[in-house]
Every structure is written in structure tokens, then in C-alpha cells.
Design a protein around this motif. Sequence first.
Motif, PDB file in Angstrom:
ATOM      1  N   HIS A  17       2.376  -5.031  20.602  1.00  0.00           N
ATOM      2  CA  HIS A  17       1.796  -6.306  20.166  1.00  0.00           C
ATOM      3  C   HIS A  17       1.106  -6.216  18.811  1.00  0.00           C
ATOM      4  CE1 HIS A  17       2.737  -8.286  23.877  1.00  0.00           C
ATOM      5  NE2 HIS A  17       2.164  -7.319  24.561  1.00  0.00           N
ATOM      6  N   TYR A  18       0.951  -5.036  18.305  1.00  0.00           N
ATOM      7  CA  TYR A  18       0.312  -4.828  17.005  1.00  0.00           C
ATOM      8  C   TYR A  18       0.781  -3.496  16.439  1.00  0.00           C
ATOM      9  CZ  TYR A  18      -2.938  -2.198  19.954  1.00  0.00           C
ATOM     10  OH  TYR A  18      -3.487  -1.335  20.868  1.00  0.00           O
ATOM     11  N   PRO A  19       0.553  -3.269  15.132  1.00  0.00           N
ATOM     12  CA  PRO A  19       1.067  -2.059  14.494  1.00  0.00           C
ATOM     13  C   PRO A  19       0.014  -0.969  14.321  1.00  0.00           C
ATOM     14  CG  PRO A  19       0.507  -3.614  12.814  1.00  0.00           C
ATOM     15  CD  PRO A  19       0.177  -4.271  14.130  1.00  0.00           C
ATOM     16  N   ALA A  20       0.518   0.175  13.890  1.00  0.00           N
ATOM     17  CA  ALA A  20      -0.323   1.319  13.530  1.00  0.00           C
ATOM     18  C   ALA A  20       0.068   1.758  12.125  1.00  0.00           C
ATOM     19  CB  ALA A  20      -0.097   2.457  14.502  1.00  0.00           C
ATOM     20  N   VAL A  21      -0.909   2.040  11.290  1.00  0.00           N
ATOM     21  CA  VAL A  21      -0.656   2.597   9.960  1.00  0.00           C
ATOM     22  C   VAL A  21      -1.273   3.982   9.909  1.00  0.00           C
ATOM     23  CG1 VAL A  21      -1.297   2.426   7.518  1.00  0.00           C
ATOM     24  CG2 VAL A  21      -0.402   0.447   8.689  1.00  0.00           C
ATOM     25  N   VAL A  22      -0.469   4.926   9.407  1.00  0.00           N
ATOM     26  CA  VAL A  22      -0.918   6.307   9.214  1.00  0.00           C
ATOM     27  C   VAL A  22      -0.495   6.751   7.818  1.00  0.00           C
ATOM     28  CG1 VAL A  22      -0.804   6.888  11.679  1.00  0.00           C
ATOM     29  CG2 VAL A  22       1.187   7.297  10.222  1.00  0.00           C
ATOM     30  N   SER A  23      -1.125   7.795   7.323  1.00  0.00           N
ATOM     31  CA  SER A  23      -0.673   8.372   6.054  1.00  0.00           C
ATOM     32  C   SER A  23       0.761   8.837   6.219  1.00  0.00           C
ATOM     33  CB  SER A  23      -1.551   9.558   5.664  1.00  0.00           C
ATOM     34  OG  SER A  23      -2.845   9.121   5.361  1.00  0.00           O
ATOM     35  N   GLY A  24       1.588   8.634   5.196  1.00  0.00           N
ATOM     36  CA  GLY A  24       2.977   9.042   5.294  1.00  0.00           C
ATOM     37  C   GLY A  24       3.779   8.625   4.087  1.00  0.00           C
ATOM     38  N   ASP A  25       5.058   8.893   4.167  1.00  0.00           N
ATOM     39  CA  ASP A  25       5.970   8.489   3.103  1.00  0.00           C
ATOM     40  C   ASP A  25       6.277   7.012   3.273  1.00  0.00           C
ATOM     41  OD1 ASP A  25       6.093  11.099   2.184  1.00  0.00           O
ATOM     42  OD2 ASP A  25       7.815  11.588   3.446  1.00  0.00           O
ATOM     43  N   GLY A  26       6.316   6.310   2.181  1.00  0.00           N
ATOM     44  CA  GLY A  26       6.646   4.895   2.245  1.00  0.00           C
ATOM     45  C   GLY A  26       5.490   4.036   1.793  1.00  0.00           C
ATOM     46  N   ALA A  27       5.571   2.771   2.163  1.00  0.00           N
ATOM     47  CA  ALA A  27       4.558   1.798   1.767  1.00  0.00           C
ATOM     48  C   ALA A  27       4.457   0.735   2.857  1.00  0.00           C
ATOM     49  CB  ALA A  27       4.936   1.169   0.435  1.00  0.00           C
ATOM     50  N   VAL A  28       3.295   0.110   2.938  1.00  0.00           N
ATOM     51  CA  VAL A  28       3.018  -0.907   3.946  1.00  0.00           C
ATOM     52  C   VAL A  28       2.586  -2.185   3.238  1.00  0.00           C
ATOM     53  CG1 VAL A  28       1.503  -1.514   5.874  1.00  0.00           C
ATOM     54  CG2 VAL A  28       2.394   0.813   5.674  1.00  0.00           C
ATOM     55  N   ILE A  73       0.841  -1.190   0.000  1.00  0.00           N
ATOM     56  CA  ILE A  73       0.000   0.000   0.000  1.00  0.00           C
ATOM     57  C   ILE A  73       0.882   1.248   0.000  1.00  0.00           C
ATOM     58  CG2 ILE A  73      -1.964   1.107   1.138  1.00  0.00           C
ATOM     59  CD1 ILE A  73      -1.897  -1.602   2.945  1.00  0.00           C
ATOM     60  N   PRO A  74       0.932   1.994  -1.101  1.00  0.00           N
ATOM     61  CA  PRO A  74       1.776   3.192  -1.141  1.00  0.00           C
ATOM     62  C   PRO A  74       1.135   4.355  -0.377  1.00  0.00           C
ATOM     63  CG  PRO A  74       0.593   2.963  -3.199  1.00  0.00           C
ATOM     64  CD  PRO A  74       0.248   1.750  -2.373  1.00  0.00           C
ATOM     65  N   GLY A  75       2.002   5.256   0.139  1.00  0.00           N
ATOM     66  CA  GLY A  75       1.512   6.465   0.786  1.00  0.00           C
ATOM     67  C   GLY A  75       1.172   6.310   2.253  1.00  0.00           C
ATOM     68  N   TYR A  76       1.709   5.269   2.894  1.00  0.00           N
ATOM     69  CA  TYR A  76       1.433   5.030   4.309  1.00  0.00           C
ATOM     70  C   TYR A  76       2.711   4.655   5.033  1.00  0.00           C
ATOM     71  CZ  TYR A  76      -3.457   5.206   3.107  1.00  0.00           C
ATOM     72  OH  TYR A  76      -4.676   5.634   2.663  1.00  0.00           O
ATOM     73  N   ALA A  77       2.703   4.806   6.349  1.00  0.00           N
ATOM     74  CA  ALA A  77       3.838   4.452   7.200  1.00  0.00           C
ATOM     75  C   ALA A  77       3.351   3.503   8.296  1.00  0.00           C
ATOM     76  CB  ALA A  77       4.447   5.703   7.822  1.00  0.00           C
TER      77      ALA A  77
END
Length: 120
Positions: A40-51, A30-34
Motif C-alpha cells: 500500500h506504500y513504498p520504501a526508499v533506500v540508498s541505491g542505484d537509480g533515482a526516485v 532524487i538521485p542515488g536511491y531505489a
Amino acid sequence: MRIIVYGSLRRKQGNSHWMTNAQWLGDYTIPGYALYDLGHYPAVVSGDGAVYGEVYRIDSTILAELDALRTKSGEYKRILIGTPYGSAWMYLYQRPVTGLTLLPGGDWVRRHEDPSDEAG
């Protein structure tokens, strides 16, 4: 309907049992996220990079269960994004990420690997 998961809901992860009745469609970066580490789990936010994520076909029952798991406390909100498999829901983190560890590779499963190992 479809959902993209990027952390503990992925295959062989701690909460993957929530996806037992879902149909895996494929992987998608997924482009455009960090991606950040919450422990124990992750967080995704809008940002530079990809997930890195996994796309699944789900029914309304699974979506309701995941909403109860992820959105009840206001920690995440569900958004619709485009994938090669069609539009998919994704949970976006709603709290500040200041002080959290950024995972620059964007892959929750590989978060403990040493990036210098890939140079070898």
C-alpha cells in the motif's frame, strides 16, 4: 522547513490528505536511491537509480504528524537531503528490502504502467 514525499503522501494518493496544509514547491527526482513496493506504500533506500518526489513547505505540526505516521514503528527514519528548493526531509526505509519488488522507474504513481508502453 521542507519535505520531499515519494509515495502515498503525493498528490492524489491515499495519504495525500496529510499534506492538505502544506505548500507544494515542485517536483524533484532524487538521485542515488531505489524505490521498492511494500503493497500500500513504498520504501526508499540508498541505491542505484533515482526516485521521483514532490517537495513541500511544511510547518512543525505537519512534520510531527508525519513523524508519528512514519517513524513510530522504526520502519523509517527521517534524513535531510538537498533539492533545488533547499534542504528537505525525506523518510528512508530501515528494514531489509530482500524479496521486495524494485520499481526501476522510481515513480510510485506510475508503478502499474507497463514500461514497454513508453517505447511506442
